[in-house]
Design a protein around this motif. Structure first.
Motif, mmCIF file in Angstrom:
data_model
loop_
_atom_site.group_PDB
_atom_site.id
_atom_site.type_symbol
_atom_site.label_atom_id
_atom_site.label_comp_id
_atom_site.label_asym_id
_atom_site.label_seq_id
_atom_site.Cartn_x
_atom_site.Cartn_y
_atom_site.Cartn_z
ATOM 1 N N ASP A 14 0.816 -1.211 0.000
ATOM 2 C CA ASP A 14 0.000 0.000 0.000
ATOM 3 C C ASP A 14 0.856 1.270 0.000
ATOM 4 O OD1 ASP A 14 0.897 -0.337 2.598
ATOM 5 O OD2 ASP A 14 -1.047 -0.007 3.542
ATOM 6 N N TYR A 15 2.162 1.104 0.057
ATOM 7 C CA TYR A 15 3.080 2.241 0.054
ATOM 8 C C TYR A 15 3.732 2.337 -1.329
ATOM 9 C CZ TYR A 15 6.804 5.325 1.790
ATOM 10 O OH TYR A 15 7.663 6.379 1.989
ATOM 11 N N ARG A 16 3.316 3.329 -2.104
ATOM 12 C CA ARG A 16 3.743 3.465 -3.507
ATOM 13 C C ARG A 16 5.268 3.471 -3.671
ATOM 14 N NH1 ARG A 16 1.896 2.023 -7.377
ATOM 15 N NH2 ARG A 16 3.015 3.500 -8.660
ATOM 16 N N THR A 17 5.959 4.126 -2.743
ATOM 17 C CA THR A 17 7.415 4.191 -2.840
ATOM 18 C C THR A 17 8.025 2.792 -2.736
ATOM 19 O OG1 THR A 17 7.433 6.415 -1.918
ATOM 20 C CG2 THR A 17 9.503 5.196 -1.814
ATOM 21 N N ILE A 21 10.358 0.766 -5.386
ATOM 22 C CA ILE A 21 11.659 0.204 -5.013
ATOM 23 C C ILE A 21 11.740 -1.268 -5.410
ATOM 24 C CG2 ILE A 21 13.090 -0.493 -3.030
ATOM 25 C CD1 ILE A 21 12.138 2.183 -1.686
ATOM 26 N N ILE A 22 10.706 -2.038 -5.056
ATOM 27 C CA ILE A 22 10.708 -3.472 -5.384
ATOM 28 C C ILE A 22 10.699 -3.672 -6.899
ATOM 29 C CG2 ILE A 22 9.419 -5.637 -5.210
ATOM 30 C CD1 ILE A 22 8.521 -4.697 -2.396
ATOM 31 N N ARG A 23 9.908 -2.883 -7.581
ATOM 32 C CA ARG A 23 9.850 -2.966 -9.051
ATOM 33 C C ARG A 23 11.242 -2.705 -9.647
ATOM 34 N NH1 ARG A 23 6.245 -2.632 -13.331
ATOM 35 N NH2 ARG A 23 4.346 -2.435 -12.134
ATOM 36 N N ASN A 24 11.945 -1.704 -9.140
ATOM 37 C CA ASN A 24 13.291 -1.389 -9.630
ATOM 38 C C ASN A 24 14.285 -2.508 -9.326
ATOM 39 O OD1 ASN A 24 12.578 1.061 -10.780
ATOM 40 N ND2 ASN A 24 13.092 2.245 -8.958
ATOM 41 N N ASN A 33 8.011 -8.445 -16.333
ATOM 42 C CA ASN A 33 6.574 -8.669 -16.333
ATOM 43 C C ASN A 33 6.033 -8.522 -14.910
ATOM 44 O OD1 ASN A 33 4.113 -9.283 -17.387
ATOM 45 N ND2 ASN A 33 4.652 -11.333 -18.058
ATOM 46 N N VAL A 34 5.938 -7.280 -14.434
ATOM 47 C CA VAL A 34 5.591 -7.013 -13.041
ATOM 48 C C VAL A 34 4.290 -6.220 -12.959
ATOM 49 C CG1 VAL A 34 6.362 -5.953 -10.880
ATOM 50 C CG2 VAL A 34 8.045 -6.997 -12.416
ATOM 51 N N ASP A 35 3.333 -6.761 -12.199
ATOM 52 C CA ASP A 35 2.083 -6.060 -11.912
ATOM 53 C C ASP A 35 2.099 -5.623 -10.458
ATOM 54 O OD1 ASP A 35 1.147 -6.569 -14.475
ATOM 55 O OD2 ASP A 35 0.021 -8.347 -13.897
ATOM 56 N N GLU A 36 1.196 -4.708 -10.122
ATOM 57 C CA GLU A 36 1.152 -4.240 -8.736
ATOM 58 C C GLU A 36 -0.274 -4.078 -8.252
ATOM 59 O OE1 GLU A 36 1.971 0.430 -9.129
ATOM 60 O OE2 GLU A 36 3.557 -0.812 -10.014
ATOM 61 N N ALA A 37 -0.417 -4.247 -6.942
ATOM 62 C CA ALA A 37 -1.704 -4.037 -6.271
ATOM 63 C C ALA A 37 -1.416 -3.302 -4.970
ATOM 64 C CB ALA A 37 -2.384 -5.374 -5.989
ATOM 65 N N SER A 38 -2.377 -2.480 -4.540
ATOM 66 C CA SER A 38 -2.150 -1.672 -3.341
ATOM 67 C C SER A 38 -2.715 -2.296 -2.071
ATOM 68 C CB SER A 38 -2.737 -0.273 -3.535
ATOM 69 O OG SER A 38 -4.124 -0.378 -3.777
ATOM 70 N N ASP A 39 -3.385 -3.448 -2.199
ATOM 71 C CA ASP A 39 -3.883 -4.136 -1.009
ATOM 72 C C ASP A 39 -4.190 -5.597 -1.348
ATOM 73 O OD1 ASP A 39 -6.889 -4.523 -1.603
ATOM 74 O OD2 ASP A 39 -6.590 -2.387 -1.973
ATOM 75 N N GLY A 40 -4.358 -6.402 -0.310
ATOM 76 C CA GLY A 40 -4.598 -7.827 -0.490
ATOM 77 C C GLY A 40 -5.870 -8.146 -1.243
ATOM 78 N N GLU A 62 -3.568 -2.166 4.843
ATOM 79 C CA GLU A 62 -4.977 -2.032 5.201
ATOM 80 C C GLU A 62 -5.794 -2.091 3.917
ATOM 81 O OE1 GLU A 62 -6.386 -1.791 8.204
ATOM 82 O OE2 GLU A 62 -4.469 -1.838 9.243
ATOM 83 N N PRO A 63 -6.993 -2.558 3.877
ATOM 84 C CA PRO A 63 -7.728 -3.169 4.987
ATOM 85 C C PRO A 63 -7.369 -4.641 5.194
ATOM 86 C CG PRO A 63 -9.131 -3.092 3.055
ATOM 87 C CD PRO A 63 -7.829 -2.424 2.685
ATOM 88 N N MET A 64 -6.775 -5.311 4.203
ATOM 89 C CA MET A 64 -6.365 -6.710 4.361
ATOM 90 C C MET A 64 -4.851 -6.761 4.492
ATOM 91 S SD MET A 64 -6.756 -9.935 1.704
ATOM 92 C CE MET A 64 -8.512 -10.205 1.876
ATOM 93 N N THR A 65 -4.364 -7.309 5.597
ATOM 94 C CA THR A 65 -2.924 -7.403 5.800
ATOM 95 C C THR A 65 -2.314 -8.440 4.853
ATOM 96 O OG1 THR A 65 -3.036 -9.176 7.443
ATOM 97 C CG2 THR A 65 -3.221 -6.893 8.266
#
Length: 127
Positions: A14-17, A21-24, A33-40, A62-65
Motif C-alpha cells: 500500500d506504500y507506492r514508494t 523500489i521493489i519494481r526497480n 513482467n511485473v504487476d502491482e496491487a495496493s492491497d490484499g 490495510e484493509p487486508m494485511t
C-alpha cells in the motif's frame, strides 16, 4: 539463474514508494513482467484473473494485511501453490513463525537490496 525472469510477478504494497523500489530491484534482476496491487483484496482479484509465478507482498497493509492475504491465497485451490514472498519491516519471531505456518515460501525484512532479493527468490525456486 534458477528462476525465469519472464514469469509474471505481482507486487502488493500500500506504500507506492516501496512498490517502486521493489519494481526497480526486480528490473535489476531481469524481471520485466511485473504487476502491482495496493492491497490484499485487489491482489486476490488480480490473481483470480491472471496466473502469477511469484507474489511479493508487504505484511502491513490495510484493509487486508499481507498475512490475511497469504492465508486467503493458501485457502484457494487454484492459487495455493503460487510462490509467496513476504516483505516486512517487522522482524518479530512470532510474525515469521505465523507466516511460515500460513504457508509463506520465504520472508524478507526491509530494508533489502537486489542481492538479498535474488537470494530469497532463488531459495524459493531452488538453485
Amino acid at each position: 539463474m534458477s528462476f525465469d525472469p519472464n514469469m509474471r510477478v505481482l507486487v502488493v504494497d500500500d506504500y507506492r514508494t516501496m512498490v517502486r523500489i521493489i519494481r526497480n530491484l526486480l528490473k535489476q534482476l531481469g524481471f520485466t513482467n511485473v504487476d502491482e496491487a495496493s492491497d490484499g483484496s485487489s491482489a486476490l482479484n488480480m490473481m483470480r484473473e491472471q496466473d502469477y509465478g511469484l507474489v511479493i507482498s508487504d505484511w502491513n497493509m490495510e484493509p487486508m494485511t499481507g498475512y490475511e492475504f497469504l492465508r486467503e491465497v493458501r485457502a484457494d485451490n487454484h492459487l495455493q501453490k503460487t510462490p509467496f514472498l513476504m516483505v516486512t519491516a517487522e522482524s518479530k519471531t512470532e510474525n515469521v513463525v505465523a507466516a511460515r505456518h500460513a504457508g509463506v515460501n520465504s520472508y524478507i525484512v526491509k530494508p533489502f537490496n537486489a542481492t538479498t532479493l535474488r537470494a530469497k527468490i532463488e531459495s524459493i525456486f531452488g538453485k
